[in-house]
Design a protein around this motif. Structure first.
Motif, PDB file in Angstrom:
ATOM      1  N   SER A  56     -15.318 -53.958  10.739  1.00  9.85           N
ATOM      2  CA  SER A  56     -14.650 -52.896   9.987  1.00  9.85           C
ATOM      3  C   SER A  56     -13.952 -53.432   8.744  1.00  9.85           C
ATOM      4  CB  SER A  56     -13.624 -52.193  10.889  1.00  9.85           C
ATOM      5  OG  SER A  56     -14.234 -51.668  12.028  1.00  9.85           O
TER       6      SER A  56
ATOM      7  N   LEU B 207     -19.499 -48.434  17.161  1.00  9.71           N
ATOM      8  CA  LEU B 207     -19.723 -48.577  18.600  1.00  9.71           C
ATOM      9  C   LEU B 207     -20.422 -47.343  19.176  1.00  9.71           C
ATOM     10  CD1 LEU B 207     -16.340 -50.244  19.591  1.00  9.71           C
ATOM     11  CD2 LEU B 207     -18.601 -51.288  19.823  1.00  9.71           C
TER      12      LEU B 207
ATOM     13  N   ALA C  33     -10.534 -51.273  21.021  1.00 10.40           N
ATOM     14  CA  ALA C  33     -10.503 -51.447  19.565  1.00 10.40           C
ATOM     15  C   ALA C  33      -9.412 -50.597  18.930  1.00 10.40           C
ATOM     16  CB  ALA C  33     -11.868 -51.097  18.968  1.00 10.40           C
TER      17      ALA C  33
ATOM     18  N   ASP D 183      -9.459 -49.463  10.251  1.00 17.02           N
ATOM     19  CA  ASP D 183     -10.388 -50.313  10.997  1.00 17.02           C
ATOM     20  C   ASP D 183     -10.802 -49.694  12.324  1.00 17.02           C
ATOM     21  OD1 ASP D 183     -10.393 -52.186   9.018  1.00 17.02           O
ATOM     22  OD2 ASP D 183      -8.971 -53.548   9.994  1.00 17.02           O
ATOM     23  N   SER D 184      -9.868 -49.077  13.019  1.00 20.05           N
ATOM     24  CA  SER D 184     -10.167 -48.501  14.331  1.00 20.05           C
ATOM     25  C   SER D 184     -11.209 -47.395  14.230  1.00 20.05           C
ATOM     26  CB  SER D 184      -8.889 -47.959  14.972  1.00 20.05           C
ATOM     27  OG  SER D 184      -7.969 -48.994  15.226  1.00 20.05           O
TER      28      SER D 184
ATOM     29  N   LEU E 260     -22.721 -57.106  18.354  1.00 22.18           N
ATOM     30  CA  LEU E 260     -22.382 -55.859  19.038  1.00 22.18           C
ATOM     31  C   LEU E 260     -23.611 -55.217  19.663  1.00 22.18           C
ATOM     32  CD1 LEU E 260     -19.875 -54.319  16.467  1.00 22.18           C
ATOM     33  CD2 LEU E 260     -19.324 -55.250  18.717  1.00 22.18           C
TER      34      LEU E 260
ATOM     35  N   ALA F   3     -14.775 -55.309  21.151  1.00 23.66           N
ATOM     36  CA  ALA F   3     -13.752 -54.599  20.385  1.00 23.66           C
ATOM     37  C   ALA F   3     -13.257 -55.438  19.213  1.00 23.66           C
ATOM     38  CB  ALA F   3     -12.586 -54.237  21.309  1.00 23.66           C
TER      39      ALA F   3
ATOM     40  N   ALA G  87     -14.610 -48.964  13.566  1.00 22.78           N
ATOM     41  CA  ALA G  87     -15.063 -49.632  14.786  1.00 22.78           C
ATOM     42  C   ALA G  87     -15.585 -48.607  15.786  1.00 22.78           C
ATOM     43  CB  ALA G  87     -13.922 -50.439  15.400  1.00 22.78           C
TER      44      ALA G  87
ATOM     45  N   THR H 288     -21.915 -59.635  12.766  1.00 21.23           N
ATOM     46  CA  THR H 288     -21.077 -58.952  13.757  1.00 21.23           C
ATOM     47  C   THR H 288     -21.805 -57.765  14.364  1.00 21.23           C
ATOM     48  OG1 THR H 288     -20.015 -57.626  12.021  1.00 21.23           O
ATOM     49  CG2 THR H 288     -18.920 -59.652  12.652  1.00 21.23           C
TER      50      THR H 288
ATOM     51  N   ALA I 233     -15.953 -55.654  16.572  1.00 24.22           N
ATOM     52  CA  ALA I 233     -16.098 -54.378  15.870  1.00 24.22           C
ATOM     53  C   ALA I 233     -15.039 -54.219  14.789  1.00 24.22           C
ATOM     54  CB  ALA I 233     -16.013 -53.221  16.861  1.00 24.22           C
ATOM     55  N   VAL I 234     -13.832 -54.689  15.059  1.00 20.78           N
ATOM     56  CA  VAL I 234     -12.768 -54.595  14.059  1.00 20.78           C
ATOM     57  C   VAL I 234     -12.999 -55.598  12.925  1.00 20.78           C
ATOM     58  CG1 VAL I 234     -10.283 -54.818  13.674  1.00 20.78           C
ATOM     59  CG2 VAL I 234     -11.132 -53.626  15.686  1.00 20.78           C
TER      60      VAL I 234
END
Length: 454
Positions: free
Chosen positions: A127, A148, A356, A140-141, A307, A120, A144, A303, A123-124
């Protein structure tokens, strides 16, 4: 003595048809090992280390020490992988050496803290770089969650599809690091000037500083153990996984030392201490703002690679838990078409998206090191137990060089890193340990419920 089937040992039930498809080889193992280690940390953590120790000798020395500890771990996991080459890797080693409750606690921590929380957070990070590079206005969320979901879908197509994407991203990461190092040395100017080896005499204060520096290094070197999760989908896990662990960790040590040499040459120890974005600063000095943009692309790719590797490996542990009847039965089901644990992969993806979007990922990431290294130490110690009981294969086995000395050193190093993390962040560490220990009553409740309905 022949290896016991991992699904029937300790009274566990055998998994029905279909079986995981064995389709990964040595190259896949190397890429998965490297992909589990190399994330965004190497682009930022050189400065975190320089905040704690302040001379080139100490800065490079602690990275070498971290690499040596990681290599000792690779020796241990290589032997464990040849003894018990089954799906779940570290989960399986803990279960066979100790008790199913220990492996359950490990899987619990993986899902709630280390694997999913780390995914999480990364992932941000992706982002934020994606928004900066593309100018999109999504938060960002949302970004992300989308990335994902995409990686979850790709990995549901099977281990081969997930491994191919992860390998491609890993090669791009290696390219980004090679460009950073090459341009840093060629165009960045500066030099590695000789100076005092230490800024203070050898004392408890110096040892405390070195211990504090080892925490971000341990986090940056961590992740190679997740390659063992996919052992059940390798064509020859006994041979290729052990070789992949050794070659992959050795290659990452070389990459990390090269990055730190480039940062020290261009920025110097004082400049490295003063920044929080060392990779961007090196590329900005070498190529101006265009260089900073290029390294941002490299960090975003890095990144994504992390992931992809996490989405490929982590769900195999939850699948193994379900196969052992320690988790929901549906999580142990495989797709008949792809032979992938699609429910476990979906669970991993959904959990990472929830964290996230919740904004709690930062706290989870802060105490991931504590939980990780508790189980690192316990897993390394399991080698003594497995050898004494002669569990697993004794033919064609890779034996850890220097055992028991290298194994003891690794266990003690893990204890030291956990101690340093507790001293540095006692509240976060206490929270991490409470989450970990909360798994025990859940395990015993689950066991009683299972017996009552069996």
């Amino acid at each position: 003595m022949t290896v016991r089937d991992s699904s029937t040992s300790l009274g566990m039930t055998e998994l029905g048809s279909p079986k995981p498809r064995r389709q990964l080889g040595l190259f896949d193992a190397i890429m998965i090992v490297m992909g589990g280690i190399v994330g965004a940390g190497i682009f930022a953590n050189p400065s975190e280390v320089a905040h704690r120790v302040h001379t080139p000798f100490l800065i490079l020395g602690v990275w070498v020490l971290g690499g040596f500890i990681a290599m000792c771990g690779a020796f241990i996991w290589a032997e464990l992988a040849t003894r018990l080459p089954g799906t779940g890797g570290q989960y399986l080693y803990l279960r066979e050496a100790y008790h199913p409750s220990v492996s359950f606690v490990y899987g619990w921590g993986l899902l709630l803290v280390t694997q999913t929380g780390g995914m999480a957070a990364v992932a941000v990070i992706f982002s934020s770089y994606f928004r900066a590079l593309t100018g999109v206005t999504w938060n960002d969320s949302a970004i992300a969650a989308v990335v994902l979901l995409i990686l979850t879908g790709i990995n549901c197509l099977g281990a081969r599809a997930g491994s191919n994407v992860q390998s491609a991203l890993m090669l791009l990461k290696i390219g980004a690091i090679a460009v950073l190092v090459t341009l840093g040395f060629a165009l960045g100017g500066g030099s590695l000037k000789s100076g005092p080896l230490l800024t203070q005499p050898i004392s408890f204060g110096l040892l405390k500083s070195v211990g504090a520096a080892m925490v971000p290094i341990a986090f940056t070197y961590g992740g190679w153990q997740t390659a063992t999760f996919v052992a059940g989908e390798m064509r020859n896990a006994q041979r290729d996984l052990s070789r992949g662990l050794l070659l992959g960790v050795a290659a990452v040590i070389g990459l990390y030392l090269a990055v730190n040499l480039a940062c020290l040459r261009v920025l110097g120890p004082a400049g490295l201490d003063a920044t929080t974005t060392p990779a961007s600063d090196v590329m900005r000095i070498a190529l101006g703002e265009r260089g900073a943009q290029w390294i941002a692309v490299g960090i975003a790719i890095s990144t994504l690679g992390f992931l992809g590797q996490s989405m490929l490996t982590g769900p195999r542990v939850y699948y193994a838990m379900a196969r052992d009847k320690l988790f929901f039965e549906s999580v142990g089901k495989l797709s008949r078409r792809s032979r992938a644990p699609v429910v476990a992969i979906g669970l991993q993806g959904i959990a990472a998206i929830v964290i996230a979007c919740s904004g709690t990922y930062g706290e989870i990431l802060n105490f991931a090191v504590t939980v990780d290294f508790v189980f690192f130490g316990m897993t390394a110690a399991s080698l003594f137990i497995l050898r004494r009981r002669q569990l697993g294969s004794e033919t064609g086995i890779y034996r850890a060089p220097g055992h028991p000395f290298t194994t003891i050193l690794f266990v003690l190093s893990c204890a030291g890193i956990v101690g340093s993390a507790i001293v540095a962040a006692p509240a976060n560490s206490a929270t991490a340990l409470c989450i970990m220990l909360a798994a025990l009553p859940v395990y015993y409740y689950w066991s009683r419920f299972r017996r009552a309905h069996s």
